[in-house]
Design an enzyme around this catalytic site. Structure first.
Site, PDB file in Angstrom:
ATOM      1  N   ASP A   7       0.873  -1.172   0.000  1.00 52.42           N
ATOM      2  CA  ASP A   7       0.000   0.000   0.000  1.00 52.42           C
ATOM      3  C   ASP A   7       0.913   1.226   0.000  1.00 52.42           C
ATOM      4  O   ASP A   7       1.371   1.665   1.048  1.00 52.42           O
ATOM      5  CB  ASP A   7      -0.906  -0.005   1.231  1.00 52.42           C
ATOM      6  CG  ASP A   7      -1.781   1.234   1.310  1.00 52.42           C
ATOM      7  OD1 ASP A   7      -2.238   1.722   0.254  1.00 52.42           O
ATOM      8  OD2 ASP A   7      -2.007   1.729   2.428  1.00 52.42           O
ATOM      9  N   GLU A  67      -1.356  -1.629  -4.607  1.00 53.09           N
ATOM     10  CA  GLU A  67      -2.543  -0.794  -4.790  1.00 53.09           C
ATOM     11  C   GLU A  67      -2.133   0.403  -5.638  1.00 53.09           C
ATOM     12  O   GLU A  67      -1.235   1.153  -5.273  1.00 53.09           O
ATOM     13  CB  GLU A  67      -3.092  -0.340  -3.439  1.00 53.09           C
ATOM     14  CG  GLU A  67      -4.429   0.366  -3.583  1.00 53.09           C
ATOM     15  CD  GLU A  67      -5.057   0.671  -2.246  1.00 53.09           C
ATOM     16  OE1 GLU A  67      -5.870  -0.139  -1.786  1.00 53.09           O
ATOM     17  OE2 GLU A  67      -4.698   1.709  -1.667  1.00 53.09           O
ATOM     18  N   ASP A 140      -2.268   0.942   7.553  1.00 54.49           N
ATOM     19  CA  ASP A 140      -1.506   0.846   6.302  1.00 54.49           C
ATOM     20  C   ASP A 140      -1.069  -0.595   6.022  1.00 54.49           C
ATOM     21  O   ASP A 140      -1.082  -1.040   4.876  1.00 54.49           O
ATOM     22  CB  ASP A 140      -0.301   1.790   6.343  1.00 54.49           C
ATOM     23  CG  ASP A 140      -0.742   3.242   6.440  1.00 54.49           C
ATOM     24  OD1 ASP A 140      -1.259   3.769   5.446  1.00 54.49           O
ATOM     25  OD2 ASP A 140      -0.586   3.840   7.517  1.00 54.49           O
TER      26      ASP A 140
END
Length: 158
Positions: A7, A67, A140
């Site tokens: 991420d 992502e 996160d």
């Protein structure tokens, strides 16, 4: 099979690794690379690159899932986030690992069934699917594990 989820973030980049076992997926490791407080962009990008490379060298994943989507409130934010995403992709490519990208909506939909789920809803499902304590999981890192689980779902591996 070991999947590493990433991420990307300019202040905090989350990562998480999952492994396929007989009864589903289990967590190997999760964590965050924190660059908050560092103003020099090349230094931030270098820290993210080094941190992700260290994880890859230590755990040798089979694939990396990242992502890709981000929303910038202004052009500078979008520009910085694009560079962080680029570094995340470069780490996988330089490690000769296959890399897949997923939008935040794809990840949320795969985990919660709702493409506009909150970070907390995603975290809830990550902790349930991987059987871990919610309190021990930063958002996160939870998002990174969600990306890995999304990729596992796309592979159609039970």
């Amino acid at each position: 099979m070991v999947i590493m989820g990433v991420d990307p973030g300019s202040a905090v980049t989350g990562y998480g690794l999952i492994r396929q076992e007989d009864d589903g997926w289990c967590i190997i490791q999760h964590g965050c690379i924190r660059t908050k407080g560092i103003r020099d962009l090349p230094e931030k990008l270098g820290m993210i690159y080094s941190g992700l490379m260290k994880v890859i060298c230590e755990h040798r994943p089979d694939v990396v899932a990242v992502e890709r989507g981000f929303s910038g409130k202004n052009l500078r934010t979008a520009w910085v986030m694009g560079q962080v995403l680029g570094v995340s992709l470069l780490v996988a490519t330089n490690s000769t690992l296959p890399v897949s990208e997923y939008s935040p909506r794809e990840v949320k939909l795969a985990l919660t069934g709702f493409g506009s789920a909150s970070k907390e809803q995603v975290q809830f499902w990550v902790t349930k699917l991987l059987k871990i304590e919610e309190a021990s999981l930063p958002l996160d890192a939870s998002d990174a594990l969600a990306v890995a689980l999304c990729h596992a779902n796309r592979l159609d591996i039970p």
